[in-house]
Motif scaffolding. Structure first.
Motif, PDB file in Angstrom:
ATOM      1  N   UNK A 105       0.832  -1.207   0.000  1.00  0.00           N
ATOM      2  CA  UNK A 105       0.000   0.000   0.000  1.00  0.00           C
ATOM      3  C   UNK A 105       0.863   1.251   0.000  1.00  0.00           C
ATOM      4  N   UNK A 106       0.330   2.313  -0.604  1.00  0.00           N
ATOM      5  CA  UNK A 106       1.008   3.617  -0.637  1.00  0.00           C
ATOM      6  C   UNK A 106       2.472   3.476  -1.057  1.00  0.00           C
ATOM      7  N   UNK A 107       2.690   2.653  -2.039  1.00  0.00           N
ATOM      8  CA  UNK A 107       4.037   2.359  -2.526  1.00  0.00           C
ATOM      9  C   UNK A 107       4.098   2.682  -4.013  1.00  0.00           C
ATOM     10  N   UNK A 108       5.208   3.300  -4.451  1.00  0.00           N
ATOM     11  CA  UNK A 108       5.268   3.838  -5.798  1.00  0.00           C
ATOM     12  C   UNK A 108       6.593   3.517  -6.474  1.00  0.00           C
ATOM     13  N   UNK A 109       6.504   3.144  -7.731  1.00  0.00           N
ATOM     14  CA  UNK A 109       7.677   2.904  -8.574  1.00  0.00           C
ATOM     15  C   UNK A 109       7.646   3.979  -9.651  1.00  0.00           C
ATOM     16  N   UNK A 110       8.682   4.824  -9.695  1.00  0.00           N
ATOM     17  CA  UNK A 110       8.544   5.987 -10.569  1.00  0.00           C
ATOM     18  C   UNK A 110       9.886   6.482 -11.106  1.00  0.00           C
ATOM     19  N   UNK A 111       9.774   7.157 -12.232  1.00  0.00           N
ATOM     20  CA  UNK A 111      10.921   7.835 -12.834  1.00  0.00           C
ATOM     21  C   UNK A 111      11.005   9.248 -12.293  1.00  0.00           C
ATOM     22  N   UNK A 149      -3.940 -21.267  -1.609  1.00  0.00           N
ATOM     23  CA  UNK A 149      -4.268 -19.990  -2.220  1.00  0.00           C
ATOM     24  C   UNK A 149      -4.328 -18.903  -1.150  1.00  0.00           C
ATOM     25  N   UNK A 150      -3.597 -17.822  -1.341  1.00  0.00           N
ATOM     26  CA  UNK A 150      -3.654 -16.684  -0.433  1.00  0.00           C
ATOM     27  C   UNK A 150      -3.938 -15.423  -1.252  1.00  0.00           C
ATOM     28  N   UNK A 151      -3.801 -14.258  -0.643  1.00  0.00           N
ATOM     29  CA  UNK A 151      -4.233 -13.020  -1.290  1.00  0.00           C
ATOM     30  C   UNK A 151      -3.106 -11.996  -1.355  1.00  0.00           C
ATOM     31  N   UNK A 152      -3.019 -11.334  -2.501  1.00  0.00           N
ATOM     32  CA  UNK A 152      -2.169 -10.158  -2.684  1.00  0.00           C
ATOM     33  C   UNK A 152      -3.088  -8.953  -2.851  1.00  0.00           C
ATOM     34  N   UNK A 153      -2.935  -7.975  -1.955  1.00  0.00           N
ATOM     35  CA  UNK A 153      -3.729  -6.747  -2.016  1.00  0.00           C
ATOM     36  C   UNK A 153      -2.806  -5.571  -2.322  1.00  0.00           C
ATOM     37  N   UNK A 154      -3.149  -4.805  -3.344  1.00  0.00           N
ATOM     38  CA  UNK A 154      -2.413  -3.604  -3.721  1.00  0.00           C
ATOM     39  C   UNK A 154      -3.365  -2.423  -3.605  1.00  0.00           C
ATOM     40  N   UNK A 155      -2.996  -1.450  -2.777  1.00  0.00           N
ATOM     41  CA  UNK A 155      -3.888  -0.327  -2.498  1.00  0.00           C
ATOM     42  C   UNK A 155      -3.114   0.984  -2.556  1.00  0.00           C
ATOM     43  N   UNK A 156      -3.632   1.921  -3.350  1.00  0.00           N
ATOM     44  CA  UNK A 156      -3.039   3.256  -3.479  1.00  0.00           C
ATOM     45  C   UNK A 156      -1.565   3.170  -3.883  1.00  0.00           C
ATOM     46  N   UNK A 174       1.885  -3.504 -16.134  1.00  0.00           N
ATOM     47  CA  UNK A 174       2.143  -2.310 -15.363  1.00  0.00           C
ATOM     48  C   UNK A 174       2.206  -2.560 -13.867  1.00  0.00           C
ATOM     49  N   UNK A 175       1.425  -3.522 -13.361  1.00  0.00           N
ATOM     50  CA  UNK A 175       1.408  -3.771 -11.921  1.00  0.00           C
ATOM     51  C   UNK A 175       1.815  -5.193 -11.547  1.00  0.00           C
ATOM     52  N   UNK A 176       1.136  -6.215 -12.066  1.00  0.00           N
ATOM     53  CA  UNK A 176       1.373  -7.602 -11.636  1.00  0.00           C
ATOM     54  C   UNK A 176       1.549  -8.503 -12.848  1.00  0.00           C
ATOM     55  N   UNK A 177       2.570  -9.363 -12.786  1.00  0.00           N
ATOM     56  CA  UNK A 177       2.845 -10.252 -13.908  1.00  0.00           C
ATOM     57  C   UNK A 177       1.862 -11.403 -14.022  1.00  0.00           C
ATOM     58  N   UNK A 178       1.922 -12.336 -13.064  1.00  0.00           N
ATOM     59  CA  UNK A 178       1.045 -13.504 -13.120  1.00  0.00           C
ATOM     60  C   UNK A 178       0.584 -13.876 -11.725  1.00  0.00           C
ATOM     61  N   UNK A 179      -0.710 -14.157 -11.575  1.00  0.00           N
ATOM     62  CA  UNK A 179      -1.221 -14.714 -10.329  1.00  0.00           C
ATOM     63  C   UNK A 179      -1.606 -16.161 -10.576  1.00  0.00           C
ATOM     64  N   UNK A 180      -1.171 -17.025  -9.667  1.00  0.00           N
ATOM     65  CA  UNK A 180      -1.461 -18.445  -9.794  1.00  0.00           C
ATOM     66  C   UNK A 180      -1.889 -19.019  -8.451  1.00  0.00           C
ATOM     67  N   UNK A 181      -1.117 -18.772  -7.411  1.00  0.00           N
ATOM     68  CA  UNK A 181      -1.506 -19.210  -6.073  1.00  0.00           C
ATOM     69  C   UNK A 181      -1.873 -18.025  -5.187  1.00  0.00           C
ATOM     70  N   UNK A 182      -2.198 -16.909  -5.787  1.00  0.00           N
ATOM     71  CA  UNK A 182      -2.693 -15.738  -5.066  1.00  0.00           C
ATOM     72  C   UNK A 182      -3.975 -15.234  -5.728  1.00  0.00           C
ATOM     73  N   UNK A 183      -4.966 -14.900  -4.907  1.00  0.00           N
ATOM     74  CA  UNK A 183      -6.038 -14.055  -5.386  1.00  0.00           C
ATOM     75  C   UNK A 183      -5.512 -12.619  -5.388  1.00  0.00           C
ATOM     76  N   UNK A 185      -6.283  -8.452  -5.386  1.00  0.00           N
ATOM     77  CA  UNK A 185      -7.172  -7.300  -5.178  1.00  0.00           C
ATOM     78  C   UNK A 185      -6.342  -6.044  -5.409  1.00  0.00           C
ATOM     79  N   UNK A 186      -6.752  -5.211  -6.360  1.00  0.00           N
ATOM     80  CA  UNK A 186      -6.079  -3.943  -6.616  1.00  0.00           C
ATOM     81  C   UNK A 186      -7.116  -2.835  -6.526  1.00  0.00           C
ATOM     82  N   UNK A 187      -6.802  -1.794  -5.766  1.00  0.00           N
ATOM     83  CA  UNK A 187      -7.737  -0.681  -5.626  1.00  0.00           C
ATOM     84  C   UNK A 187      -6.976   0.634  -5.535  1.00  0.00           C
ATOM     85  N   UNK A 188      -7.621   1.685  -6.034  1.00  0.00           N
ATOM     86  CA  UNK A 188      -7.091   3.053  -5.924  1.00  0.00           C
ATOM     87  C   UNK A 188      -5.664   3.164  -6.448  1.00  0.00           C
ATOM     88  N   UNK A 189      -5.407   2.586  -7.610  1.00  0.00           N
ATOM     89  CA  UNK A 189      -4.033   2.525  -8.110  1.00  0.00           C
ATOM     90  C   UNK A 189      -3.930   3.033  -9.540  1.00  0.00           C
TER      91      UNK A 189
END
Length: 287
Positions: A105-111, A149-156, A174-183, A185-189
């Motif tokens: 959360x609240x994490x940014x990759x930027x030029x 199966x577990x969860x990856x949540x990306x927020x803001x 742009x954000x995630x390559x492949x999900x296989x053993x993770x559900x 959730x991406x929000x506000x991104x």
């Protein structure tokens, strides 16, 4: 970092048997404006991340990774397997091991100062690589048969001004390559002013949806001038199936997104559809 036959990351190359890890308020950036500074490179191995390369677990117990208020700025990441701006490979390929529950959360990759920072992977250069994914936040979120199966949540979170390139490989996003053993959730991104170049699955937010249960869900997602090209930087073929402004290859999995905005410029190169691969009304919706 320029390594051979090892994982690499801006903070950790390998997390071994961590039950819980929390990273807060950290910036990873070059120590000067020299173009040769600020690179994480391994041309012979996989799992290179701006913060974390990979996590390896032999305990078979639930674990968590929480990352918040971190920035990866002007860091080039290039390797022979999974590469990502934050964490390349959240779980190693082990039967019946439990991938970590992750929140970013609240994490940014930027030029900022570099002309064109790049996250680039090439399948075949790593003897240990099963998949080669390039992504702005998380690379290959998978494991072998039997993984819980577990969860990856990306927020803001956001990725801005980067090129993600993946050749002879699984895909790039742009954000995630492949999900296989993770559900997922991406929000506000946001993904903004990025270029995605590849010859596999190519998606603005997710390259390959292969999750066995929950799939990809989210809301309030913005793609602003995210160009999608072939590996040479040209227009994709008209019949190219697995490319989309939102998801590259949905694989007939669950996809439920609300509040998605895709903004394009007149002179850009983009995908011809929002979702590539198999996507029908029974899989969900993109609104």
């Amino acid at each position: 970092a320029n390594v051979k036959n090892y994982y690499a990351g801006g903070l950790f190359g390998l997390l071994y048997n961590y039950a819980a890890l929390t990273l807060k308020n950290m910036d990873i950036m070059p120590c000067s404006n020299d173009e040769d500074v600020g690179k994480i490179i391994s041309y012979t191995y996989e799992a290179l991340g701006g913060l974390i390369g990979t996590k390896y677990d032999t305990l078979n117990k639930p674990s968590t990774i929480e990352i918040e208020y971190c920035n990866v700025i002007d860091i080039d990441i290039k390797g022979g397997g999974q590469c990502a701006g934050v964490i390349a490979k959240p779980s190693q390929d082990d039967t019946n091991k439990q991938p970590p529950i992750m929140t970013i959360s609240n994490t940014h990759v930027k030029r900022r100062d570099k002309q064109a920072p790049t996250i680039s992977s090439y399948y075949g250069k790593s003897s240990g690589s099963k998949w080669a994914d390039s992504a702005g936040i998380a690379g290959y979120c998978g494991g072998w048969t039997g993984s819980t199966i577990t969860t990856l949540t990306i927020d803001n979170c956001s990725v801005e001004g980067y090129t993600m390139q993946s050749t002879n490989s699984e895909g790039c996003s742009g954000l995630v390559g492949k999900i296989e053993t993770h559900n997922l959730v991406i929000k506000n991104s946001l993904v903004k002013d990025c270029i995605l170049k590849g010859d596999g699955n190519i998606g603005g937010f997710l390259a390959n949806n292969a999750s066995g249960t929950g799939g990809f869900k989210g809301y309030n997602l913005v793609s602003d001038n995210v160009q999608i090209m072939n590996a040479s930087g040209g227009q994709l073929a008209d019949n190219y199936a697995n490319a989309g402004d939102v998801v590259g290859n949905n694989n007939g999995k669950t996809l439920k997104l609300v509040g998605v905005s895709v903004q394009k410029q007149d002179n850009g190169i983009y995908a011809t559809k929002a979702v590539g691969g198999t996507f029908t009304a029974s899989n969900g919706y993109v609104i």
